[in-house]
Design a protein around this motif. Structure first.
Motif, PDB file in Angstrom:
ATOM      1  N   ILE A  41      -5.773  10.932  -0.609  1.00 27.31           N
ATOM      2  CA  ILE A  41      -6.041  10.009  -1.704  1.00 27.31           C
ATOM      3  C   ILE A  41      -6.633   8.734  -1.134  1.00 27.31           C
ATOM      4  O   ILE A  41      -6.579   8.479   0.064  1.00 27.31           O
ATOM      5  N   GLN A  42      -7.181   7.924  -2.034  1.00 33.35           N
ATOM      6  CA  GLN A  42      -7.666   6.611  -1.627  1.00 33.35           C
ATOM      7  C   GLN A  42      -6.478   5.677  -1.459  1.00 33.35           C
ATOM      8  O   GLN A  42      -5.576   5.658  -2.289  1.00 33.35           O
ATOM      9  N   SER A  43      -6.461   4.911  -0.386  1.00 36.67           N
ATOM     10  CA  SER A  43      -5.341   4.003  -0.153  1.00 36.67           C
ATOM     11  C   SER A  43      -5.861   2.668   0.335  1.00 36.67           C
ATOM     12  O   SER A  43      -6.915   2.588   0.971  1.00 36.67           O
ATOM     13  N   HIS A  44      -5.065   1.630   0.050  1.00 38.47           N
ATOM     14  CA  HIS A  44      -5.375   0.278   0.518  1.00 38.47           C
ATOM     15  C   HIS A  44      -4.125  -0.291   1.138  1.00 38.47           C
ATOM     16  O   HIS A  44      -3.021  -0.079   0.659  1.00 38.47           O
ATOM     17  N   SER A  45      -4.288  -1.016   2.225  1.00 36.58           N
ATOM     18  CA  SER A  45      -3.148  -1.674   2.848  1.00 36.58           C
ATOM     19  C   SER A  45      -2.750  -2.880   2.032  1.00 36.58           C
ATOM     20  O   SER A  45      -3.420  -3.280   1.088  1.00 36.58           O
ATOM     21  N   GLY A  46      -1.637  -3.486   2.426  1.00 32.64           N
ATOM     22  CA  GLY A  46      -1.089  -4.587   1.646  1.00 32.64           C
ATOM     23  C   GLY A  46      -2.020  -5.772   1.523  1.00 32.64           C
ATOM     24  O   GLY A  46      -1.946  -6.505   0.551  1.00 32.64           O
TER      25      GLY A  46
ATOM     26  N   PHE B  25      10.159   4.170   9.977  1.00 35.28           N
ATOM     27  CA  PHE B  25      10.092   4.619   8.587  1.00 35.28           C
ATOM     28  C   PHE B  25       8.988   3.836   7.870  1.00 35.28           C
ATOM     29  O   PHE B  25       8.885   2.617   8.003  1.00 35.28           O
ATOM     30  N   SER B  26       8.178   4.541   7.092  1.00 33.27           N
ATOM     31  CA  SER B  26       7.080   3.908   6.363  1.00 33.27           C
ATOM     32  C   SER B  26       7.377   3.901   4.872  1.00 33.27           C
ATOM     33  O   SER B  26       8.184   4.695   4.371  1.00 33.27           O
ATOM     34  N   MET B  27       6.710   2.983   4.150  1.00 37.31           N
ATOM     35  CA  MET B  27       6.883   2.845   2.703  1.00 37.31           C
ATOM     36  C   MET B  27       5.524   2.781   2.035  1.00 37.31           C
ATOM     37  O   MET B  27       4.697   1.938   2.395  1.00 37.31           O
TER      38      MET B  27
ATOM     39  N   GLY C 247      10.333  -9.916   4.511  1.00 35.76           N
ATOM     40  CA  GLY C 247      10.544  -9.628   5.926  1.00 35.76           C
ATOM     41  C   GLY C 247      10.263  -8.212   6.361  1.00 35.76           C
ATOM     42  O   GLY C 247      10.504  -7.867   7.520  1.00 35.76           O
ATOM     43  N   ILE C 248       9.738  -7.356   5.477  1.00 34.25           N
ATOM     44  CA  ILE C 248       9.380  -6.003   5.890  1.00 34.25           C
ATOM     45  C   ILE C 248       8.008  -6.053   6.556  1.00 34.25           C
ATOM     46  O   ILE C 248       7.068  -6.630   6.014  1.00 34.25           O
ATOM     47  N   ASP C 249       7.889  -5.458   7.728  1.00 32.05           N
ATOM     48  CA  ASP C 249       6.644  -5.495   8.486  1.00 32.05           C
ATOM     49  C   ASP C 249       5.517  -4.842   7.689  1.00 32.05           C
ATOM     50  O   ASP C 249       5.654  -3.719   7.187  1.00 32.05           O
ATOM     51  N   GLY C 250       4.392  -5.536   7.581  1.00 31.24           N
ATOM     52  CA  GLY C 250       3.265  -5.020   6.818  1.00 31.24           C
ATOM     53  C   GLY C 250       2.684  -3.736   7.376  1.00 31.24           C
ATOM     54  O   GLY C 250       2.053  -2.969   6.636  1.00 31.24           O
ATOM     55  N   THR C 251       2.881  -3.481   8.675  1.00 23.36           N
ATOM     56  CA  THR C 251       2.361  -2.242   9.255  1.00 23.36           C
ATOM     57  C   THR C 251       3.099  -1.010   8.725  1.00 23.36           C
ATOM     58  O   THR C 251       2.617   0.107   8.879  1.00 23.36           O
ATOM     59  N   ARG C 252       4.254  -1.217   8.111  1.00 26.19           N
ATOM     60  CA  ARG C 252       5.023  -0.103   7.559  1.00 26.19           C
ATOM     61  C   ARG C 252       4.686   0.146   6.089  1.00 26.19           C
ATOM     62  O   ARG C 252       5.217   1.081   5.494  1.00 26.19           O
TER      63      ARG C 252
END
Length: 272
Positions: free
Chosen positions: A65-70, A180-182, A220-225
């Motif tokens: 699917i198409q995805s975009h980071s935060g 763990f990723s979200m 505080g959740i790391d953006g890389t996740r």
């Protein structure tokens, strides 16, 4: 009559016969080490196939699917719709799972189960009102929020109660290991929208997902996740022919995934 003197021929002794035995010994040793090396060398192709089987068993078939980071902008309108994710029943894991991977899988499943229980204690009132649903696979935990729980109609700004709720959830998600990723997914119904802020359902669905990502990062959740995905109207969970079905389709989904076994193995080996 032969008058030549009786002469005996004396043969010279061969002092190099040991080389033959030595060469035979070296040949046997070489053959032995070749056999040992061949039997100890791992079949990388077979190992990769086993890892893919494990990933498929616990995560299901990956969705393209198409995805975009935060920190990405609005997903632009596409000429063709994104297909609806197809849910596959999780098959049984392969019979021969390396012991190290097996232990890691058990640990990750236990961590997700514990997180599910913690989140249920927070979300139970909304679950009872059918505003939130939770589902779990061995290595995936999915939380689906009705859009009306988080936003006003046609908006992508989180309401004050939604910020409180998601802040509480983010505080618990931070306890998961960094691997763990979200994934935050936004969905809409098929009712068209065309406003200066949201020219299409695509942009509305992505902006709603991004608003949750932004709040999680602020907590505080790391953006890389984290990542944000927009499906627009093209992945309905119910029929758009009724008001109740359209309400079910307007949703934001948080998908929590444990790391794939191959990723875990790479981390354990230092990326070698």
């Amino acid at each position: 009559m032969d008058m030549r003197p009786n002469m005996k021929v004396k043969k010279k002794a061969n002092h190099e016969r040991w080389l033959v035995s030595y060469a035979d010994l070296m040949t046997l040793l070489l053959a032995l080490f070749v056999v040992l090396y061949a039997s100890s060398t791992q079949n990388k192709v077979k190992i990769q196939e086993e890892e893919q089987s494990i990933i498929h068993a616990f995560h299901g078939t990956p969705i393209t699917i198409q995805s975009h980071s935060g920190n990405s902008g609005v997903l632009q309108h596409q000429p063709s719709p994104i297909p609806k994710p197809v849910e596959h029943p999780a098959p049984r894991p392969p019979p021969h799972v390396p012991q190290q991977i097996s232990r890691q899988l058990q640990q990750e499943m236990a961590q997700l189960q514990a997180m599910q229980l913690r989140l249920q204690s927070v979300l139970q009132p909304l679950i009872g009102q059918k505003q939130v649903t939770m589902s779990a696979q061995p290595l995936t935990l999915t939380i689906s929020f009705s859009a009306s729980t988080l936003y006003n109609s046609g908006q992508a700004t989180l309401s004050p109660p939604a910020k409180i709720l998601l802040t509480n959830i983010a505080g618990k998600l931070k306890d998961l290991p960094d691997q763990f990723s979200m994934v935050i997914q936004g969905y809409t119904d098929n009712q068209p929208i065309a406003t200066p802020q949201f020219p299409s359902n695509w942009s509305l669905s992505v902006e709603r997902a991004v608003s949750v990502v932004t709040l999680f990062v602020a907590q505080g959740i790391d953006g890389t996740r984290l990542s944000a995905q927009g499906f627009g109207e093209f992945a309905p969970s119910a029929s758009n022919a009724t008001a109740d079905g359209r309400a079910q389709n307007r949703r934001v989904v948080v998908v929590i995934r444990a790391p794939a076994p191959s990723d875990t193995a790479n981390d354990a080996s230092g990326g070698k």
